[in-house]
Design a protein around this motif. Structure first.
Motif, short mmCIF file in Angstrom:
data_model
loop_
_atom_site.label_atom_id
_atom_site.label_comp_id
_atom_site.label_asym_id
_atom_site.label_seq_id
_atom_site.Cartn_x
_atom_site.Cartn_y
_atom_site.Cartn_z
N PHE A 127 0.83 -1.21 0.00
CA PHE A 127 0.00 0.00 0.00
C PHE A 127 0.87 1.26 0.00
N ASN A 128 0.62 2.12 -1.00
CA ASN A 128 1.43 3.33 -1.13
C ASN A 128 0.61 4.41 -1.85
N VAL A 129 0.22 5.41 -1.09
CA VAL A 129 -0.66 6.45 -1.63
C VAL A 129 0.01 7.24 -2.75
N ARG A 130 1.31 7.47 -2.62
CA ARG A 130 2.03 8.25 -3.64
C ARG A 130 1.97 7.54 -4.99
N ARG A 131 2.00 6.20 -4.96
CA ARG A 131 1.93 5.44 -6.20
C ARG A 131 0.52 5.49 -6.78
N ILE A 132 -0.48 5.52 -5.93
CA ILE A 132 -1.87 5.64 -6.40
C ILE A 132 -2.03 6.97 -7.14
N GLU A 133 -1.51 8.04 -6.55
CA GLU A 133 -1.61 9.37 -7.17
C GLU A 133 -0.95 9.38 -8.55
N ARG A 134 0.16 8.70 -8.63
CA ARG A 134 0.92 8.58 -9.88
C ARG A 134 0.08 7.91 -10.98
N PHE A 135 -0.56 6.81 -10.64
CA PHE A 135 -1.44 6.12 -11.60
C PHE A 135 -2.61 7.02 -12.00
N MET A 136 -3.19 7.68 -11.02
CA MET A 136 -4.36 8.53 -11.30
C MET A 136 -4.00 9.66 -12.26
N LEU A 137 -2.82 10.23 -12.09
CA LEU A 137 -2.37 11.29 -12.99
C LEU A 137 -2.29 10.76 -14.42
N GLN A 138 -1.69 9.60 -14.58
CA GLN A 138 -1.51 9.03 -15.91
C GLN A 138 -2.86 8.70 -16.55
N MET A 139 -3.78 8.15 -15.78
CA MET A 139 -5.09 7.77 -16.32
C MET A 139 -5.93 9.00 -16.65
N GLY A 140 -5.70 10.07 -15.92
CA GLY A 140 -6.45 11.31 -16.14
C GLY A 140 -6.27 11.85 -17.54
N SER A 141 -5.11 11.61 -18.15
CA SER A 141 -4.83 12.16 -19.48
C SER A 141 -5.62 11.42 -20.55
N GLU A 142 -6.09 10.22 -20.27
CA GLU A 142 -6.76 9.41 -21.29
C GLU A 142 -8.21 9.13 -20.94
N ASN A 143 -8.68 9.80 -19.90
CA ASN A 143 -10.08 9.63 -19.54
C ASN A 143 -10.42 8.19 -19.17
N ILE A 144 -9.50 7.52 -18.50
CA ILE A 144 -9.73 6.17 -18.01
C ILE A 144 -10.17 6.28 -16.55
N GLN A 145 -11.24 5.58 -16.19
CA GLN A 145 -11.71 5.68 -14.80
C GLN A 145 -10.86 4.81 -13.88
N PRO A 146 -10.19 5.42 -12.90
CA PRO A 146 -9.39 4.61 -11.99
C PRO A 146 -10.22 4.06 -10.83
N LEU A 147 -9.89 2.85 -10.41
CA LEU A 147 -10.51 2.24 -9.24
C LEU A 147 -9.39 1.67 -8.38
N LEU A 148 -9.51 1.83 -7.10
CA LEU A 148 -8.47 1.30 -6.22
C LEU A 148 -8.92 -0.02 -5.62
N VAL A 149 -8.11 -1.06 -5.81
CA VAL A 149 -8.43 -2.36 -5.25
C VAL A 149 -7.34 -2.74 -4.25
N LEU A 150 -7.71 -2.75 -2.98
CA LEU A 150 -6.75 -3.09 -1.93
C LEU A 150 -6.98 -4.55 -1.54
N ASN A 158 -4.55 -2.07 9.25
CA ASN A 158 -5.17 -1.02 10.04
C ASN A 158 -6.05 -0.15 9.14
N LYS A 159 -7.35 -0.41 9.19
CA LYS A 159 -8.27 0.26 8.26
C LYS A 159 -8.31 1.78 8.45
N ASP A 160 -8.28 2.23 9.70
CA ASP A 160 -8.30 3.67 9.96
C ASP A 160 -7.11 4.37 9.32
N GLU A 161 -5.97 3.74 9.47
CA GLU A 161 -4.74 4.32 8.93
C GLU A 161 -4.83 4.43 7.41
N VAL A 162 -5.32 3.36 6.79
CA VAL A 162 -5.44 3.33 5.33
C VAL A 162 -6.42 4.39 4.86
N GLU A 163 -7.58 4.44 5.51
CA GLU A 163 -8.61 5.41 5.08
C GLU A 163 -8.14 6.84 5.30
#
Ligand code: GTP
Ligand code: MG
Ligand code: ZN
Length: 357
Positions: A127-150, A158-163
């Motif tokens: 789990f790494n939020v910075r990497r999620i942001e990176r993917f979202m940036l790339q998908m944003g340019s092509e109008n691809i809907q991102p979904l996060l699957v943990l 620790n669910k609280d920490e993740v959320e």
């Protein structure tokens, strides 16, 4: 002989048909690239599956990212009942690109005609939020809907920490917690994949992409870490699958785990939107504020006051620098190619003039 395929299940539609009409090869058959090999491609066509090579024309003058990728729609000339020659590629849409590893100015096409991208991370240590942001940036340019699957919730986390870590992006991306041992979590994911849609699974090695695809299809289609370990065999390409059909729903595309996902989208607007800092940006004193050390920078103020996470701020600059570097390298390469072709032309003109005398 393979069975017939209904290509509309694979996403073929009226707008793709229109794209085909613009091709010089519109009279030939079409199909979708299901697997890419080094020099050939497995194509799903109406009358069955075929192994196709590229025509001489297709081989010529293409950059790395312009060769067919998984998900592409191609036009081919049939040879026998199971082979063919690819004559043309339909213009790509919704393509997931990344920076080709080891390159500064070249893209790699991972999958095309992708409606949704599942960003897969496992909750054990991936789990790494910075990497999620990176993917979202790339998908944003092509109008691809991102979904996060943990994945791998069964291993404990620790669910609280993740959320909490996802707070700034949770309204921009649906988040799923899954475990292969909890079938309701898989059903929830399944409900998000609509008929005719294409979904690409992306993320590091070992997070459970292939395992997810197998449970979604209720078949052992993809080779997973446990399977290859138990048979003691390495991966052999003859059984390698990239694109599979989920019964009664969409098309799933598996990708091999990658260490570094380099971005190529240099649109700062998308970046600010993904990182949820655009409302602060609007309040900066200077319109072209870079948020580094400018007077009256509302972004820096928000970081100081804890309204923007320090990690988000740092990733903003990291991603900006990376994409700037990519864009500058591409421009530099173009300039060099231009001056090279100018030189070639000069040499040609000179020899023509000489010939005239
Ligand atoms: N405990 C647990 N293990 C899982 C789960 N999902 C996958 N795994 C295990 O994680 C390991 C890696 O799974 P894969 O599906 O091969 O991972 P991958 O993302 O396809 O990896 P690459 O193909 O290398 O990119 C396997 O041993 C799986 O059995 C899960 O929900 N819970
Ligand atoms: Mg895999
Ligand atoms: Zn600013």
């Amino acid at each position: 002989m393979d069975t017939m395929n209904n290509l509309s299940i694979y996403g073929w539609n009226e707008s793709l048909f229109q794209l085909k009409q613009a091709s010089a090869y519109k009279e030939f058959m079409h199909g979708r690239v299901a697997v890419t090999h080094k020099t050939c491609y497995e194509i799903i066509a109406e009358d069955g599956n075929r192994i196709c090579e590229l025509s001489g024309n297709m081989l010529y003058g293409r950059t790395y990212s312009e060769y067919p990728c998984t998900g592409d729609w191609v036009i081919f000339q049939a040879i026998d009942s199971d082979k063919g020659i690819i004559l043309d590629i339909l213009p790509r849409q919704k393509t997931l690109y990344r920076l080709k590893s080891g390159s500064v100015s070249e893209k790699q096409a991972i999958a095309s005609f992708v409606d949704k991208a599942f960003i897969v991370q496992s909750l054990d240590d991936n789990f790494n939020v910075r990497r999620i942001e990176r993917f979202m940036l790339q998908m944003g340019s092509e109008n691809i809907q991102p979904l996060l699957v943990l994945t791998k919730t069964d291993l404990g986390f620790n669910k609280d920490e993740v959320e909490n870590a996802l707070r700034h992006i949770s309204h921009k991306i649906p988040i799923f917690f899954t475990s292969v041992h909890a079938s309701d979590s898989i059903d929830q994911l399944k409900a998000f994949i609509l008929p005719g849609e294409t979904v690409v699974f992306t993320g590091s090695s070992g997070v459970g992409k292939s395992t997810l695809i197998n449970v979604l299809c209720q078949q052992e289609i993809m080779q997973t870490a446990t399977i290859s370990r138990s048979t003691g065999k390495g991966k052999h390409t003859s059984t390698r699958r990239e694109m599979v059909l989920m019964e009664g729903a969409g098309v799933l595309i598996d990708t091999p785990g990658i260490k570094v996902f380099g971005v190529t989208n240099d649109d700062t607007g998308t970046l600010s939107e993904v990182l949820n800092i655009e409302s602060f940006e609007g309040q900066c004193h200077f319109k072209d504020c870079r948020h580094i050390n400018e007077k009256g920078c509302a972004v820096i103020k928000a970081v100081e006051e804890g309204d923007i996470d320090q990690g988000v701020y740092e990733n903003y600059h990291k991603l900006r620098k990376e994409t700037w570097h990519y864009t500058a390298s591409v421009q530099e390469k173009r300039k060099q190619e231009k001056s090279f072709s100018k030189m070639i032309k000069k040499v040609k003109d000179r020899s023509i003039n000489k010939g005239g005398h």
